[in-house]
Enzyme design. Structure first.
Site, PDB file in Angstrom:
ATOM      1  N   LYS A   2       0.865  -1.183   0.000  1.00 37.94           N
ATOM      2  CA  LYS A   2       0.000   0.000   0.000  1.00 37.94           C
ATOM      3  C   LYS A   2       0.900   1.230   0.000  1.00 37.94           C
ATOM      4  CE  LYS A   2      -3.167   2.665   2.744  1.00 37.94           C
ATOM      5  NZ  LYS A   2      -3.671   2.873   4.105  1.00 37.94           N
ATOM      6  N   GLY A  35     -10.861   7.913   7.108  1.00 34.77           N
ATOM      7  CA  GLY A  35     -11.994   8.774   7.436  1.00 34.77           C
ATOM      8  C   GLY A  35     -13.253   8.041   7.854  1.00 34.77           C
TER       9      GLY A  35
END
Ligand code: SF4
Lengths: 258, 378
Positions: free
Chosen positions: A97, A185
């Site tokens: 990632k 988030g």
């Protein structure tokens, strides 16, 4: 119906990815992983200490899980590339990632540097999953550079504010052939559910689980929410109306002709 | 845009008393609720009116810290390389006028200290010296760094102020962070506290953190020595503004704040003012709310019970297993070289157990060192 997510040739039954960086005790990770049903877990290579006399986050990763090492801490493409190569050399596999963040005040990902890393690592055979701002052009650049998925943020990292970038993520989902994995988030299961209903391929949740009062229970809730959202997406929600049916329709005259 | 020295001078002249006189508890609540507090919001959080709202501020600071850092605590330990010093800082036990025994570690001793510290499980090292560039200057630090680099993923330094080129040289040698205390931002008081030696140059020191950012240091840590100035609110305000200035101008650098409080030492200087525990907590909370992503460091100068209680309030870095004596890790016979008395004598294992019992994970390693260090983009 068989509805598996395929990334880099790997089939996944769970569409929830989880993180490791914020637990008060790494020993919680196995229980969180199990409750969530997640099959993919991300680990910051900068926290991994293979020669440590004092314990290591890797000791707590359940053996069946797919490891997604991340380049957190990298500020430039060169740093991220180096971290990725180190991760592979350390036996963490080919998945990576990409996080390139060069702003310590807002912690937003740097699209330009991220695209550079993606191009370099995809050529080296990595399965590259870049964390990004939900920007149409950046997503296309990442796809062209060989990304295996794109990971747009729902809201700035750690904010638990949900799908603040919903409109932009909808555009990415519409435009991309790559899986769109909403990352950062998502603070509540309902927010992850909404992302899945919109057609996101998966969600990655770290703070939302780690900062809750009962991380194991919250992990289970996120797992359920992601499944529910996916089911709703596949079922196809009924059409909604924004106004009630008017009693005097504006086009009624068209039928009133003699 | 104005540089930090100008901002600092303006803030030194600012009439804080009349600002504070107007602050109401509602102003404090509004300031702490803001997602991106302004400088005046920060000042509001430092006001006397905020003293009655410490619990609400603590809840907010805790929530922000858990979101951004999780329930984790970075652990580091200092290594004192040399206590030779040409300065006469009146508040310091290494001051050239004190009778403290002087010592500089040889490279073999540096290796032995490094090995002892690394074997205890520490991974993040802070190297320190006094200010005597002729005896323990950039060359010496470079040689020490090359030895220590292989044992610790992170080596940072707290030494004398340098030029940008000197910082760049040490960054290239593997130093990835810099701690530079201004001691006091008040130039008049600064002159009184630093009667002789190169450190007398207030402006050169004030510019050091920024030169470190330019030189490509990954972490730059600023702070004021609390207790030196009777006006601790202004010092705390300037420290926060300094960190904010660096964050905005050098987004590629991790900017952090330290909150050192005056400790007894070999001299006889007494602090101008007692910064109470409640004052220190208010500073910590205000700085956390103003700068949600900044690291905040508390050292072993503070007492164990106090350190334990502030774990959830916004601190992200703590030292443990500390000796402030030169060569104090590998050998016991350097007790006469200590800089100041520490309050928390717990070793790494004991300190980690305390953190875990409070639901916090000690983090020993948080950086994968790069072969080259990237500088900031202009
Ligand atoms: S504070 Fe630093 S420069 Fe001043 S006397 Fe002590 S060691 Fe020397």
């Amino acid at each position: 119906m068989d509805d598996r997510l395929e990334i880099g040739g790997v089939q996944l039954d769970s569409r929830l990815f989880i993180g490791t960086g914020k637990y008060g005790d790494d020993a919680l990770i196995p229980a969180v992983a199990e409750a969530s049903g997640a099959q993919v877990i991300t680990v910051a290579l900068r926290r991994v200490d293979l020669g440590a006399p004092t314990g290591n986050v890797m000791d707590h990763i359940p053996s069946g899980m797919r490891l997604l090492p991340n380049t957190s801490g990298a500020r430039t493409a060169e740093e991220a590339v180096r971290i990725a190569r180190l991760a592979r050399a350390a036996g963490c596999g080919d998945w990576i990632k990409i996080e390139v963040i060069s702003d310590s005040r807002h912690l937003l990902p740097d699209g330009y540097e991220t695209a550079r890393v993606t191009e370099i690592l995809a050529k080296e055979g990595f399965v590259v999953l870049p964390y990004m701002n939900p920007d149409l052009y950046v997503a296309r650049t990442l796809a062209d550079a060989g990304a295996a998925a794109v990971m747009p943020l729902g809201a700035p990292i750690g904010t638990n504010r949900g799908l603040r970038t919903k409109e932009m993520i909808a555009i990415l989902i519409d435009d991309q052939r790559l899986p769109v994995i909403v990352d950062a988030g998502l603070g509540r299961p309902s927010q992850a559910c909404e992302a899945m209903e919109m057609g996101a391929a998966a969600c990655l949740v770290n703070t939302g689980i780690a900062s809750s009062a009962d991380p194991v229970r919250m992990a289970r809730a996120f797992g359920d929410a992601v499944r529910a959202g996916r089911e709703a997406f596949l079922a196809g929600a009924g059409a909604t109306r924004t106004t009630a049916s008017a009693s005097s329709p504006l086009t009624g005259f068209l039928e009133a002709r003699p | 845009m104005t540089g930090f020295p100008e901002l600092c001078a303006t803030t030194m002249d600012r009439d804080l008393a009349s600002f504070f006189a107007r602050v109401t508890p509602d102003d404090v609540r509004r300031a702490m609720a803001r997602s991106m507090p302004s400088a005046d919001d920060f000042l509001t959080l430092l006001s006397p009116a905020a003293q009655g709202l410490l619990e609400e501020m603590a809840q907010r600071a805790h929530e922000l810290t858990v979101r951004h850092f999780g329930r984790t605590m970075q652990i580091f330990t200092p290594l004192y390389l040399s206590n030779h010093c040409t300065n006469r800082c009146v508040y310091c036990g290494f001051n050239a006028g004190t009778g403290v025994a002087r010592k500089r570690l040889t490279m073999d001793e540096v290796r032995a200290e490094g090995e002892t510290i690394a074997a205890s499980g520490q991974r993040q090292l802070l190297i320190l010296t006094g200010d005597a560039p002729a005896l323990a200057g950039v060359d010496y630090l470079e040689r020490c760094t090359k030895i220590l680099r292989g044992m610790f993923p992170s080596v940072t330094m707290e030494v004398f102020a340098m030029t940008e080129a000197e910082y760049a040289r040490l960054a290239a040698a593997g130093i990835d962070g810099l701690t530079m205390f201004q001691e006091t931002y008040d130039p008049v008081l600064y002159e009184r506290l630093h009667p002789a030696g190169p450190k007398r140059d207030y402006a050169f020191r004030l510019g050091a953190p920024e030169r470190g950012c330019r030189a490509g240091m990954r972490v730059v840590n600023v702070g004021a020595l609390l207790g030196l100035s009777p006006d601790w609110r202004r010092e705390a305000f300037l420290t926060g503004l300094h960190a904010d200035y660096l964050q905005r101008h050098y987004p590629n650098t991790d900017v952090a704040i330290s909150l050192p409080r005056m400790r007894p030492h070999a001299g006889h200087f007494q602090p101008a003012t007692a910064v109470t525990d409640a004052n220190l907590v208010q500073i910590l909370l205000a700085q956390r709310i103003f700068l949600p992503f900044a690291g905040i460091t508390i050292s072993t100068r503070e007492a164990p019970a106090f350190r334990d209680n502030i774990v959830p309030l916004g601190v992200t870095r703590m030292s443990a297993g500390v000796s402030t004596a030169v060569g104090g890790h590998a050998s016991d016979d350097n007790a006469d070289t200590v800089q100041f008395e520490i309050s928390d004598h717990r070793g790494l294992a004991e300190f980690s157990t305390m953190l875990r019992s409070r639901g916090y994970q000690p983090v020993y390693k948080d950086w994968e060192p790069n072969a080259h260090v990237a500088g900031n983009r202009p």
